[in-house]
Design a protein around this motif. Structure first.
Motif, mmCIF file in Angstrom:
data_model
loop_
_atom_site.group_PDB
_atom_site.id
_atom_site.type_symbol
_atom_site.label_atom_id
_atom_site.label_comp_id
_atom_site.label_asym_id
_atom_site.label_seq_id
_atom_site.Cartn_x
_atom_site.Cartn_y
_atom_site.Cartn_z
ATOM 1 N N ILE A 146 7.802 8.065 -20.199
ATOM 2 C CA ILE A 146 9.024 8.715 -19.722
ATOM 3 C C ILE A 146 10.078 8.629 -20.815
ATOM 4 O O ILE A 146 10.152 7.654 -21.549
ATOM 5 C CB ILE A 146 9.580 8.087 -18.412
ATOM 6 C CG1 ILE A 146 9.836 6.585 -18.586
ATOM 7 C CG2 ILE A 146 8.664 8.356 -17.253
ATOM 8 C CD1 ILE A 146 10.596 5.959 -17.441
ATOM 9 N N ALA A 147 10.848 9.682 -20.911
ATOM 10 C CA ALA A 147 11.987 9.701 -21.827
ATOM 11 C C ALA A 147 13.210 9.302 -21.021
ATOM 12 O O ALA A 147 13.388 9.748 -19.886
ATOM 13 C CB ALA A 147 12.157 11.103 -22.411
ATOM 14 N N VAL A 148 14.031 8.442 -21.606
ATOM 15 C CA VAL A 148 15.228 7.990 -20.896
ATOM 16 C C VAL A 148 16.473 8.353 -21.676
ATOM 17 O O VAL A 148 16.446 8.495 -22.900
ATOM 18 C CB VAL A 148 15.197 6.467 -20.620
ATOM 19 C CG1 VAL A 148 14.082 6.125 -19.663
ATOM 20 C CG2 VAL A 148 15.069 5.679 -21.902
ATOM 21 N N GLU A 149 17.550 8.508 -20.939
ATOM 22 C CA GLU A 149 18.851 8.791 -21.536
ATOM 23 C C GLU A 149 19.608 7.476 -21.649
ATOM 24 O O GLU A 149 19.431 6.582 -20.815
ATOM 25 C CB GLU A 149 19.625 9.768 -20.649
ATOM 26 C CG GLU A 149 18.950 11.107 -20.526
ATOM 27 C CD GLU A 149 19.635 12.039 -19.534
ATOM 28 O OE1 GLU A 149 20.573 11.598 -18.833
ATOM 29 O OE2 GLU A 149 19.222 13.195 -19.453
ATOM 30 N N PRO A 150 20.464 7.352 -22.647
ATOM 31 C CA PRO A 150 21.230 6.106 -22.784
ATOM 32 C C PRO A 150 22.195 5.924 -21.607
ATOM 33 O O PRO A 150 22.609 6.899 -20.979
ATOM 34 C CB PRO A 150 21.981 6.290 -24.098
ATOM 35 C CG PRO A 150 21.920 7.735 -24.411
ATOM 36 C CD PRO A 150 20.755 8.318 -23.682
ATOM 37 N N PRO A 151 22.541 4.674 -21.318
ATOM 38 C CA PRO A 151 23.483 4.415 -20.215
ATOM 39 C C PRO A 151 24.815 5.120 -20.453
ATOM 40 O O PRO A 151 25.259 5.271 -21.588
ATOM 41 C CB PRO A 151 23.661 2.896 -20.246
ATOM 42 C CG PRO A 151 22.517 2.366 -21.030
ATOM 43 C CD PRO A 151 22.100 3.457 -21.974
ATOM 44 N N LYS A 152 25.441 5.542 -19.358
ATOM 45 C CA LYS A 152 26.729 6.241 -19.445
ATOM 46 C C LYS A 152 27.824 5.365 -18.838
ATOM 47 O O LYS A 152 28.459 5.740 -17.860
ATOM 48 C CB LYS A 152 26.653 7.581 -18.707
ATOM 49 C CG LYS A 152 25.651 8.518 -19.338
ATOM 50 C CD LYS A 152 25.544 9.814 -18.577
ATOM 51 C CE LYS A 152 24.529 10.710 -19.261
ATOM 52 N NZ LYS A 152 24.155 11.862 -18.489
ATOM 53 N N GLY A 153 27.993 4.168 -19.402
ATOM 54 C CA GLY A 153 29.061 3.292 -18.942
ATOM 55 C C GLY A 153 28.705 2.434 -17.743
ATOM 56 O O GLY A 153 29.470 1.563 -17.367
#
Length: 152
Positions: A63-70
């Motif tokens: 799975i590809a993940v997106e970086p945390p957004k705060g």
């Protein structure tokens, strides 16, 4: 005969270099290729059966993940289709991941069954796109439920 032996040795070497959870996922890729060549209910049923078998064997997807957004929460990367729907993107192998037009930033291995269960429960998405660049299969929630054995 020697060519067949060399091909088998190359295949075995690739499998040894592959994470154990991804080994045998080429069966999924082969089933999808067959479905792409001849789309039929029988081929679809076969492809779903192969995916179910890999899931029961403890198979994994990337799975590809997106970086945390705060909020320190990783999110599975989603793509938006032309009709505005969101789909998670996953890959059956590192080779499939690398075929992408844009480079995937961060990836993790995940259990196929857990991923499917989470996808069915996530309202924001329509389903999962497996291998969006090549051996592509769009699994909507109804198909995922069939794989999980929740629908006949």
């Amino acid at each position: 005969m020697t060519d067949q032996k060399n091909q088998g040795n190359q295949r075995n070497q690739r499998n040894q270099e592959t994470d154990p959870g991804l080994q045998e996922n080429e069966r999924i890729e082969a089933a999808i290729a067959g479905l792409q060549q001849e789309a039929s209910p029988e081929r679809l049923a076969h492809t779903l059966t192969v995916i179910r078998q890999r899931m029961r064997e403890g198979g994994q997807f990337i799975i590809a993940v997106e970086p945390p957004k705060g909020d320190d929460q990783l999110r599975i990367q989603a793509v938006r289709t032309e009709n505005g729907q969101s789909w998670w993107t996953v890959f059956s192998s590192f080779e499939e991941e690398l075929k992408g037009s844009d480079s995937v930033k961060s990836t993790f291995l995940t259990d196929i069954g857990q991923l499917f269960t989470q996808a069915v429960q996530t309202e924001e998405i329509q389903g999962i796109i497996l291998n969006p660049w090549n051996r592509t299969l769009m699994l909507d929630k109804a198909l995922i439920q069939v794989i999980l054995g929740q629908k006949k």
